[in-house]
Design a protein around this motif. Structure first.
Motif, PDB file in Angstrom:
ATOM      1  N   TYR A  65       0.859  -1.193   0.000  1.00  0.00           N
ATOM      2  CA  TYR A  65       0.000   0.000   0.000  1.00  0.00           C
ATOM      3  C   TYR A  65       0.892   1.237   0.000  1.00  0.00           C
ATOM      4  O   TYR A  65       1.759   1.389   0.862  1.00  0.00           O
ATOM      5  N   VAL A  66       0.701   2.123  -0.981  1.00  0.00           N
ATOM      6  CA  VAL A  66       1.497   3.350  -1.086  1.00  0.00           C
ATOM      7  C   VAL A  66       0.553   4.524  -1.310  1.00  0.00           C
ATOM      8  O   VAL A  66      -0.292   4.488  -2.206  1.00  0.00           O
ATOM      9  N   ALA A  67       0.699   5.574  -0.497  1.00  0.00           N
ATOM     10  CA  ALA A  67      -0.120   6.777  -0.654  1.00  0.00           C
ATOM     11  C   ALA A  67       0.777   8.000  -0.572  1.00  0.00           C
ATOM     12  O   ALA A  67       1.557   8.143   0.373  1.00  0.00           O
ATOM     13  N   GLY A  68       0.693   8.867  -1.577  1.00  0.00           N
ATOM     14  CA  GLY A  68       1.511  10.069  -1.560  1.00  0.00           C
ATOM     15  C   GLY A  68       1.437  10.811  -2.880  1.00  0.00           C
ATOM     16  O   GLY A  68       0.564  10.550  -3.713  1.00  0.00           O
ATOM     17  N   ALA A  69       2.369  11.746  -3.071  1.00  0.00           N
ATOM     18  CA  ALA A  69       2.382  12.588  -4.267  1.00  0.00           C
ATOM     19  C   ALA A  69       3.485  12.140  -5.219  1.00  0.00           C
ATOM     20  O   ALA A  69       4.593  11.800  -4.794  1.00  0.00           O
ATOM     21  N   VAL A  70       3.177  12.156  -6.508  1.00  0.00           N
ATOM     22  CA  VAL A  70       4.156  11.788  -7.532  1.00  0.00           C
ATOM     23  C   VAL A  70       5.157  12.930  -7.686  1.00  0.00           C
ATOM     24  O   VAL A  70       4.783  14.062  -8.000  1.00  0.00           O
ATOM     25  N   THR A  71       6.438  12.642  -7.438  1.00  0.00           N
ATOM     26  CA  THR A  71       7.468  13.672  -7.549  1.00  0.00           C
ATOM     27  C   THR A  71       8.374  13.472  -8.761  1.00  0.00           C
ATOM     28  O   THR A  71       9.093  14.386  -9.157  1.00  0.00           O
ATOM     29  N   LEU A  72       8.344  12.271  -9.348  1.00  0.00           N
ATOM     30  CA  LEU A  72       9.193  11.988 -10.504  1.00  0.00           C
ATOM     31  C   LEU A  72       8.573  10.837 -11.279  1.00  0.00           C
ATOM     32  O   LEU A  72       7.991   9.923 -10.684  1.00  0.00           O
ATOM     33  N   ARG A  73       8.690  10.900 -12.596  1.00  0.00           N
ATOM     34  CA  ARG A  73       8.195   9.804 -13.427  1.00  0.00           C
ATOM     35  C   ARG A  73       9.255   9.418 -14.436  1.00  0.00           C
ATOM     36  O   ARG A  73       9.860  10.274 -15.084  1.00  0.00           O
ATOM     37  N   LEU A  79       8.062   7.852  -8.764  1.00  0.00           N
ATOM     38  CA  LEU A  79       8.643   8.081  -7.448  1.00  0.00           C
ATOM     39  C   LEU A  79       7.589   8.822  -6.641  1.00  0.00           C
ATOM     40  O   LEU A  79       7.138   9.902  -7.042  1.00  0.00           O
ATOM     41  N   VAL A  80       7.177   8.223  -5.515  1.00  0.00           N
ATOM     42  CA  VAL A  80       6.063   8.754  -4.733  1.00  0.00           C
ATOM     43  C   VAL A  80       6.565   9.176  -3.359  1.00  0.00           C
ATOM     44  O   VAL A  80       7.175   8.380  -2.635  1.00  0.00           O
ATOM     45  N   ARG A  81       6.320  10.430  -2.994  1.00  0.00           N
ATOM     46  CA  ARG A  81       6.699  10.953  -1.685  1.00  0.00           C
ATOM     47  C   ARG A  81       5.591  10.619  -0.690  1.00  0.00           C
ATOM     48  O   ARG A  81       4.475  11.105  -0.803  1.00  0.00           O
ATOM     49  N   THR A  82       5.891   9.759   0.285  1.00  0.00           N
ATOM     50  CA  THR A  82       4.918   9.361   1.296  1.00  0.00           C
ATOM     51  C   THR A  82       5.336   9.904   2.654  1.00  0.00           C
ATOM     52  O   THR A  82       6.414  10.489   2.800  1.00  0.00           O
ATOM     53  N   SER A  83       4.509   9.687   3.659  1.00  0.00           N
ATOM     54  CA  SER A  83       4.831  10.153   5.012  1.00  0.00           C
ATOM     55  C   SER A  83       6.011   9.390   5.601  1.00  0.00           C
ATOM     56  O   SER A  83       6.622   9.832   6.573  1.00  0.00           O
ATOM     57  N   ASP A  84       6.353   8.234   5.001  1.00  0.00           N
ATOM     58  CA  ASP A  84       7.467   7.418   5.492  1.00  0.00           C
ATOM     59  C   ASP A  84       8.679   7.466   4.575  1.00  0.00           C
ATOM     60  O   ASP A  84       9.598   6.662   4.714  1.00  0.00           O
ATOM     61  N   GLY A  85       8.675   8.396   3.608  1.00  0.00           N
ATOM     62  CA  GLY A  85       9.791   8.484   2.678  1.00  0.00           C
ATOM     63  C   GLY A  85       9.354   8.187   1.255  1.00  0.00           C
ATOM     64  O   GLY A  85       8.166   8.051   0.964  1.00  0.00           O
ATOM     65  N   ASP A  86      10.324   8.094   0.353  1.00  0.00           N
ATOM     66  CA  ASP A  86      10.029   7.874  -1.060  1.00  0.00           C
ATOM     67  C   ASP A  86       9.832   6.388  -1.353  1.00  0.00           C
ATOM     68  O   ASP A  86      10.546   5.539  -0.819  1.00  0.00           O
ATOM     69  N   ASP A 111       0.383  14.560  -9.017  1.00  0.00           N
ATOM     70  CA  ASP A 111      -0.849  13.843  -8.685  1.00  0.00           C
ATOM     71  C   ASP A 111      -0.697  13.139  -7.339  1.00  0.00           C
ATOM     72  O   ASP A 111       0.375  12.616  -7.009  1.00  0.00           O
ATOM     73  N   ASP A 112      -1.778  13.122  -6.578  1.00  0.00           N
ATOM     74  CA  ASP A 112      -1.825  12.335  -5.348  1.00  0.00           C
ATOM     75  C   ASP A 112      -2.357  10.956  -5.706  1.00  0.00           C
ATOM     76  O   ASP A 112      -3.416  10.836  -6.324  1.00  0.00           O
ATOM     77  N   ASN A 133      -5.815  11.311  -7.359  1.00  0.00           N
ATOM     78  CA  ASN A 133      -6.514  12.547  -6.967  1.00  0.00           C
ATOM     79  C   ASN A 133      -7.938  12.279  -6.479  1.00  0.00           C
ATOM     80  O   ASN A 133      -8.873  13.022  -6.795  1.00  0.00           O
ATOM     81  N   ILE A 134      -8.096  11.225  -5.704  1.00  0.00           N
ATOM     82  CA  ILE A 134      -9.407  10.881  -5.180  1.00  0.00           C
ATOM     83  C   ILE A 134      -9.652  11.635  -3.877  1.00  0.00           C
ATOM     84  O   ILE A 134      -8.803  11.658  -2.988  1.00  0.00           O
ATOM     85  N   ALA A 135     -10.822  12.253  -3.773  1.00  0.00           N
ATOM     86  CA  ALA A 135     -11.200  12.982  -2.558  1.00  0.00           C
ATOM     87  C   ALA A 135     -12.483  12.392  -2.002  1.00  0.00           C
ATOM     88  O   ALA A 135     -13.356  11.959  -2.761  1.00  0.00           O
ATOM     89  N   GLN A 136     -12.591  12.370  -0.680  1.00  0.00           N
ATOM     90  CA  GLN A 136     -13.827  11.923  -0.031  1.00  0.00           C
ATOM     91  C   GLN A 136     -14.285  12.997   0.936  1.00  0.00           C
ATOM     92  O   GLN A 136     -13.495  13.500   1.737  1.00  0.00           O
ATOM     93  N   VAL A 137     -15.561  13.365   0.845  1.00  0.00           N
ATOM     94  CA  VAL A 137     -16.130  14.392   1.707  1.00  0.00           C
ATOM     95  C   VAL A 137     -17.361  13.827   2.400  1.00  0.00           C
ATOM     96  O   VAL A 137     -18.257  13.290   1.747  1.00  0.00           O
ATOM     97  N   ARG A 138     -17.393  13.941   3.713  1.00  0.00           N
ATOM     98  CA  ARG A 138     -18.577  13.605   4.502  1.00  0.00           C
ATOM     99  C   ARG A 138     -19.011  14.901   5.180  1.00  0.00           C
ATOM    100  O   ARG A 138     -18.261  15.462   5.986  1.00  0.00           O
ATOM    101  N   GLY A 139     -20.186  15.395   4.822  1.00  0.00           N
ATOM    102  CA  GLY A 139     -20.587  16.678   5.380  1.00  0.00           C
ATOM    103  C   GLY A 139     -22.054  16.978   5.190  1.00  0.00           C
ATOM    104  O   GLY A 139     -22.879  16.079   5.014  1.00  0.00           O
ATOM    105  N   VAL A 140     -22.358  18.276   5.214  1.00  0.00           N
ATOM    106  CA  VAL A 140     -23.733  18.758   5.102  1.00  0.00           C
ATOM    107  C   VAL A 140     -23.794  19.786   3.978  1.00  0.00           C
ATOM    108  O   VAL A 140     -22.911  20.645   3.857  1.00  0.00           O
TER     109      VAL A 140
END
Length: 213
Positions: A65-73, A79-86, A111-112, A133-140
């Motif tokens: 499982y990898v979640a982060g922003a694409v910094t290089l292709r 190459l994806v920058r995640t909270s735990d490194g690349d 892209d995220d 670039n998937i977003a989830q919103v729970r609201g009113v």
């Protein structure tokens, strides 16, 4: 719910009665599938492909499982920058979702992404699914601003603009738990609660691909 059955084994000492736990599989609408009892699994935002995976332990995401922003292709490698490194993700064989099914060429710098796949010997993740670039919103709903467009606020007070594109309608809409077409859904009424999943656009608005209210 975990049900109990009894298994009768025949051994040298006679009959032995042992409990057998039957663990069901949990399925959430529009979400990945996880095995009950797999506490700490980190689900990816919904995409077009459903997968089954188990966490290596409480609070830890699956290794693939990898979640982060694409910094290089570089070709099919990201190459994806995640909270735990690349991390390096290979997307040649991935089912890619960017508001709709898209080819690998649609994934761009900045892209995220959320990838799920297999970790290779060199640490590269061979992605099976890739959500972009998937977003989830729970609201009113706070106001309607035009046909198929509305403003909303989540529990943290953040404001969002959401819209339904008639040319690219949501793949799933549930109103009161019942499937509804985009043509019949109407504009959300201010004060109504909802959950929306969609594509985060460049202007900050969200094009809804799944809507539940």
């Amino acid at each position: 719910m975990v049900s109990r059955r009894k298994v009768i084994k025949v051994g040298a000492g006679g009959l032995v009665v042992a409990p057998l736990l039957v663990v069901p599989v949990l399925r959430a609408a529009g979400a990945d599938v996880f095995v009950a009892g797999d506490q700490g699994a980190a689900p990816a935002p919904p995409g077009p492909v459903k997968t089954v995976r188990k966490s290596p332990g409480p609070g830890l995401p699956a290794p693939g499982y990898v979640a982060g922003a694409v910094t290089l292709r570089d070709g099919d490698h990201l190459l994806v920058r995640t909270s735990d490194g690349d991390r390096v993700v290979r997307l040649a064989n991935a089912a890619i979702w960017k508001g709709e099914a898209v080819p690998p060429s649609a994934v761009a710098m900045g892209d995220d992404i959320i990838a799920s796949g297999t970790v290779l010997a060199d640490g590269t993740v061979e992605a099976r699914t890739l959500d972009v670039n998937i977003a989830q919103v729970r609201g009113v709903v706070t106001a309607t601003i035009g046909p198929g467009a509305w403003m909303a606020r989540d529990k943290f007070g953040r404001e969002f603009e959401l819209r339904i594109d008639p040319l690219k309608p949501p793949v799933e809409i549930l109103v009161g738990g019942l499937p509804t077409s985009a043509a019949d859904v109407g504009d959300p009424v201010p004060g109504h609660s909802f959950i929306a999943i969609g594509l985060l656009l460049a202007d900050g608005s969200i094009r809804v691909t799944r809507l539940y209210y």
